[in-house]
Design a protein around this motif. Structure first.
Motif, PDB file in Angstrom:
ATOM      1  N   GLY A 270      -3.175  -3.614 -26.476  1.00 19.28           N
ATOM      2  CA  GLY A 270      -2.624  -4.160 -25.246  1.00 19.28           C
ATOM      3  C   GLY A 270      -1.198  -3.672 -25.066  1.00 19.28           C
ATOM      4  O   GLY A 270      -0.415  -3.644 -26.030  1.00 19.28           O
ATOM      5  N   GLU A 271      -0.839  -3.297 -23.860  1.00 17.95           N
ATOM      6  CA  GLU A 271       0.488  -2.741 -23.576  1.00 17.95           C
ATOM      7  C   GLU A 271       1.083  -3.366 -22.319  1.00 17.95           C
ATOM      8  O   GLU A 271       0.357  -3.859 -21.452  1.00 17.95           O
ATOM      9  CB  GLU A 271       0.391  -1.213 -23.399  1.00 17.95           C
ATOM     10  N   LEU A 272       2.407  -3.336 -22.244  1.00 22.38           N
ATOM     11  CA  LEU A 272       3.162  -3.821 -21.081  1.00 22.38           C
ATOM     12  C   LEU A 272       2.896  -5.293 -20.777  1.00 22.38           C
ATOM     13  O   LEU A 272       2.962  -5.723 -19.629  1.00 22.38           O
ATOM     14  CB  LEU A 272       2.872  -2.954 -19.843  1.00 22.38           C
ATOM     15  N   TRP A 273       2.610  -6.069 -21.805  1.00 17.86           N
ATOM     16  CA  TRP A 273       2.425  -7.502 -21.601  1.00 17.86           C
ATOM     17  C   TRP A 273       3.784  -8.154 -21.341  1.00 17.86           C
ATOM     18  O   TRP A 273       4.825  -7.688 -21.828  1.00 17.86           O
ATOM     19  CB  TRP A 273       1.746  -8.133 -22.815  1.00 17.86           C
TER      20      TRP A 273
ATOM     21  N   LYS B 288      -4.768  -5.683 -42.573  1.00 14.71           N
ATOM     22  CA  LYS B 288      -4.547  -7.054 -42.121  1.00 14.71           C
ATOM     23  C   LYS B 288      -5.768  -7.587 -41.362  1.00 14.71           C
ATOM     24  O   LYS B 288      -5.858  -8.773 -41.087  1.00 14.71           O
ATOM     25  CB  LYS B 288      -3.303  -7.141 -41.228  1.00 14.71           C
ATOM     26  N   HIS B 289      -6.679  -6.697 -40.992  1.00 12.24           N
ATOM     27  CA  HIS B 289      -7.911  -7.067 -40.283  1.00 12.24           C
ATOM     28  C   HIS B 289      -7.633  -7.850 -38.999  1.00 12.24           C
ATOM     29  O   HIS B 289      -8.214  -8.906 -38.743  1.00 12.24           O
ATOM     30  CB  HIS B 289      -8.859  -7.836 -41.213  1.00 12.24           C
ATOM     31  N   PHE B 290      -6.711  -7.307 -38.201  1.00 11.79           N
ATOM     32  CA  PHE B 290      -6.464  -7.859 -36.878  1.00 11.79           C
ATOM     33  C   PHE B 290      -7.645  -7.548 -35.965  1.00 11.79           C
ATOM     34  O   PHE B 290      -8.272  -6.482 -36.062  1.00 11.79           O
ATOM     35  CB  PHE B 290      -5.199  -7.247 -36.265  1.00 11.79           C
ATOM     36  N   ALA B 291      -7.926  -8.458 -35.041  1.00 11.16           N
ATOM     37  CA  ALA B 291      -8.968  -8.203 -34.045  1.00 11.16           C
ATOM     38  C   ALA B 291      -8.473  -7.272 -32.951  1.00 11.16           C
ATOM     39  O   ALA B 291      -9.255  -6.539 -32.346  1.00 11.16           O
ATOM     40  CB  ALA B 291      -9.441  -9.517 -33.429  1.00 11.16           C
ATOM     41  N   ALA B 292      -7.164  -7.307 -32.689  1.00  7.19           N
ATOM     42  CA  ALA B 292      -6.562  -6.447 -31.665  1.00  7.19           C
ATOM     43  C   ALA B 292      -5.053  -6.513 -31.846  1.00  7.19           C
ATOM     44  O   ALA B 292      -4.526  -7.362 -32.582  1.00  7.19           O
ATOM     45  CB  ALA B 292      -6.952  -6.911 -30.256  1.00  7.19           C
ATOM     46  N   VAL B 293      -4.356  -5.613 -31.161  1.00  8.98           N
ATOM     47  CA  VAL B 293      -2.893  -5.612 -31.163  1.00  8.98           C
ATOM     48  C   VAL B 293      -2.415  -5.551 -29.721  1.00  8.98           C
ATOM     49  O   VAL B 293      -3.120  -5.055 -28.834  1.00  8.98           O
ATOM     50  CB  VAL B 293      -2.314  -4.420 -31.954  1.00  8.98           C
ATOM     51  N   ALA B 294      -1.213  -6.063 -29.474  1.00  3.75           N
ATOM     52  CA  ALA B 294      -0.646  -5.989 -28.128  1.00  3.75           C
ATOM     53  C   ALA B 294       0.874  -6.063 -28.226  1.00  3.75           C
ATOM     54  O   ALA B 294       1.434  -6.501 -29.232  1.00  3.75           O
ATOM     55  CB  ALA B 294      -1.177  -7.115 -27.240  1.00  3.75           C
ATOM     56  N   GLY B 295       1.521  -5.636 -27.159  1.00  4.79           N
ATOM     57  CA  GLY B 295       2.970  -5.709 -27.094  1.00  4.79           C
ATOM     58  C   GLY B 295       3.446  -5.481 -25.678  1.00  4.79           C
ATOM     59  O   GLY B 295       2.642  -5.259 -24.758  1.00  4.79           O
ATOM     60  N   ASP B 296       4.767  -5.519 -25.489  1.00  5.70           N
ATOM     61  CA  ASP B 296       5.334  -5.252 -24.168  1.00  5.70           C
ATOM     62  C   ASP B 296       5.769  -3.802 -24.025  1.00  5.70           C
ATOM     63  O   ASP B 296       6.335  -3.412 -23.006  1.00  5.70           O
ATOM     64  CB  ASP B 296       6.516  -6.197 -23.893  1.00  5.70           C
ATOM     65  N   MET B 297       5.502  -2.981 -25.018  1.00  6.69           N
ATOM     66  CA  MET B 297       5.863  -1.566 -24.985  1.00  6.69           C
ATOM     67  C   MET B 297       4.862  -0.782 -24.131  1.00  6.69           C
ATOM     68  O   MET B 297       3.719  -1.206 -23.978  1.00  6.69           O
ATOM     69  CB  MET B 297       5.907  -0.988 -26.402  1.00  6.69           C
ATOM     70  N   ILE B 298       5.274   0.357 -23.641  1.00  6.22           N
ATOM     71  CA  ILE B 298       4.404   1.124 -22.755  1.00  6.22           C
ATOM     72  C   ILE B 298       3.274   1.799 -23.520  1.00  6.22           C
ATOM     73  O   ILE B 298       2.218   2.093 -22.948  1.00  6.22           O
ATOM     74  CB  ILE B 298       5.212   2.159 -21.943  1.00  6.22           C
ATOM     75  N   ALA B 299       3.461   2.022 -24.819  1.00  4.65           N
ATOM     76  CA  ALA B 299       2.411   2.682 -25.604  1.00  4.65           C
ATOM     77  C   ALA B 299       2.164   1.994 -26.944  1.00  4.65           C
ATOM     78  O   ALA B 299       1.455   2.550 -27.774  1.00  4.65           O
ATOM     79  CB  ALA B 299       2.754   4.148 -25.835  1.00  4.65           C
TER      80      ALA B 299
ATOM     81  N   ASN C  53      -3.710   2.201 -10.820  1.00 11.46           N
ATOM     82  CA  ASN C  53      -4.133   2.708 -12.117  1.00 11.46           C
ATOM     83  C   ASN C  53      -4.067   1.557 -13.112  1.00 11.46           C
ATOM     84  O   ASN C  53      -3.080   0.826 -13.163  1.00 11.46           O
ATOM     85  CB  ASN C  53      -3.200   3.843 -12.552  1.00 11.46           C
ATOM     86  N   THR C  54      -5.091   1.388 -13.911  1.00  7.48           N
ATOM     87  CA  THR C  54      -5.149   0.226 -14.803  1.00  7.48           C
ATOM     88  C   THR C  54      -4.105   0.280 -15.913  1.00  7.48           C
ATOM     89  O   THR C  54      -3.939  -0.698 -16.647  1.00  7.48           O
ATOM     90  CB  THR C  54      -6.552   0.091 -15.425  1.00  7.48           C
ATOM     91  N   GLN C  55      -3.378   1.403 -16.031  1.00  6.53           N
ATOM     92  CA  GLN C  55      -2.312   1.512 -17.017  1.00  6.53           C
ATOM     93  C   GLN C  55      -0.934   1.222 -16.422  1.00  6.53           C
ATOM     94  O   GLN C  55       0.075   1.350 -17.108  1.00  6.53           O
ATOM     95  CB  GLN C  55      -2.306   2.929 -17.610  1.00  6.53           C
ATOM     96  N   CYS C  56      -0.860   0.814 -15.159  1.00  4.42           N
ATOM     97  CA  CYS C  56       0.440   0.715 -14.486  1.00  4.42           C
ATOM     98  C   CYS C  56       1.182  -0.568 -14.825  1.00  4.42           C
ATOM     99  O   CYS C  56       2.370  -0.695 -14.511  1.00  4.42           O
ATOM    100  CB  CYS C  56       0.280   0.869 -12.976  1.00  4.42           C
ATOM    101  N   SER C  57       0.537  -1.543 -15.424  1.00  7.45           N
ATOM    102  CA  SER C  57       1.187  -2.791 -15.817  1.00  7.45           C
ATOM    103  C   SER C  57       0.427  -3.337 -17.026  1.00  7.45           C
ATOM    104  O   SER C  57      -0.232  -2.568 -17.735  1.00  7.45           O
ATOM    105  CB  SER C  57       1.198  -3.784 -14.648  1.00  7.45           C
ATOM    106  N   SER C  58       0.524  -4.651 -17.258  1.00  7.38           N
ATOM    107  CA  SER C  58      -0.152  -5.231 -18.421  1.00  7.38           C
ATOM    108  C   SER C  58      -1.610  -4.789 -18.469  1.00  7.38           C
ATOM    109  O   SER C  58      -2.311  -4.843 -17.458  1.00  7.38           O
ATOM    110  CB  SER C  58      -0.094  -6.762 -18.356  1.00  7.38           C
TER     111      SER C  58
END
Length: 339
Positions: A296-299, A251-262, A101-106
């Motif tokens: 982006g999640e689980l990075w 803030k006009h970010f192009a995207a957001v990401a983190g190591d959190m699951i959601a 599943n494409t949600q299982c990791s980064s």
């Protein structure tokens, strides 16, 4: 491109809440499928290349099989290896097949991943279905009607300035109690305080990346321990409310990401303070469906933390190319931070 309106100046979209950016990036009568990636103009990308100073790159991709049993009943990694000796090739060598599943990791969440629940609509008002997103050979969405991840390839993937907010290091240094496996929150005030301490100035078109320590606590422990940590179905994240959504848009970010699951905390909180269901996630509805801002999640951010600390700077060139799967809803980010 024309100036992107701040939250208060966004044109009203009939039947939709304040903060809906549908139509903002449309061009020549065609509905947009890229959302805030449109902020990555040639000038913004050329400016991001000024971050290249040290000739060092850091992978931000957690192993696909890093969680033995992913959350929310999602399928984990199945890796099948085949020897050529056992095939008509009759040679020494191997092929392999992977299934997950494409949600299982980064991963990146596409703008079809989580809809605005009341209107049942994805970004820019798109109405879709399992059938429309299951695109077999010869039935691909060549007209770009759906905002899926494969279309990123037509614009050259994602190249941007990445800015890192090392919340975990900040919390550790401040002696702040923070549990990644509870609904502990990272506030806008936290983000601003960390940015100031790190000397980070946000710019239009940045991709903001936030470290909480979530993936690190699951790395190198037993499957049983992973299950115990994730078993409460409570997870940390950025505060999920309208005020936070407004701050991120402005803030006009192009995207957001983190190591959190959601990225945001689970369970969500309703305005009256009671706990909501996953279907009530606030930032997912605003970012993905109303803004067109990928999540982006689980990075994997531990090595990035160490490199930023070593170099004394928290911005870099970020590159990311998702899988080119027609109708792709989620994908490993294949992300690199380059210094």
């Amino acid at each position: 491109m024309a100036k992107v309106p701040d939250w208060d100046d966004l044109p009203e979209v009939k039947g939709m809440p304040k903060g809906c950016a549908w139509g903002v990036f449309d061009k020549d009568g065609k509905k947009d499928v890229y959302g805030t990636l449109n902020l990555l103009t040639p000038d913004i990308i050329k400016s991001a290349y000024s971050e290249l100073k040290d000739g060092v790159s850091v992978s931000l991709n957690w192993p696909i099989g890093a969680i033995e049993t992913p959350g929310f009943s999602r399928k984990g990694l199945v890796h099948k290896v085949m020897s050529f000796v056992d095939t008509p090739l009759a040679a020494h060598g191997y092929d392999d097949e992977i299934e997950f599943n494409t949600q299982c990791s980064s991963q990146w969440d596409s703008l079809c991943h989580f809809h605005h629940q009341e209107s049942k609509s994805g970004y820019n008002g798109v109405q879709t279905s399992v059938e429309a997103l299951t695109q077999t050979y010869g039935n691909e969405d060549k007209d770009q009607k759906l905002p899926t991840l494969n279309h990123w390839h037509k614009r050259g993937g994602l190249v941007a300035r990445g800015v890192f907010i090392d919340f975990k290091r900040y919390a550790d240094e401040e002696g702040r109690s923070f549990n990644p496996y509870n609904d502990d929150k990272i506030t806008v005030q936290d983000i601003e305080a960390i940015a100031k301490k790190q000397g980070v100035e946000f710019k239009k078109g940045d991709v903001i990346i936030i470290r909480s320590g979530f993936t690190e606590g699951l790395t190198g422990v037993s499957a049983q321990k992973q299950g115990e940590l994730m078993g409460s179905h409570r997870t940390c994240g950025v505060t999920g409310d309208e005020a936070t959504a407004k701050w991120f848009w402005n803030k006009h970010f192009a995207a957001v990401a983190g190591d959190m699951i959601a990225f945001e905390h689970i369970p969500p909180k309703r305005p009256d303070g009671s706990e909501g269901q996953v279907s009530e996630l606030v930032l997912h509805q605003y970012f993905l469906a109303l803004f067109g801002m990928p999540i982006g999640e689980l990075w994997d951010l531990k090595a990035l933390s160490e490199k930023c600390k070593e170099l004394g700077r928290y911005s870099f060139l970020l590159t990311s190319v998702p899988l080119n799967v027609p109708g792709g809803i989620g994908s490993p980010p294949n992300a690199l931070a380059v210094f």
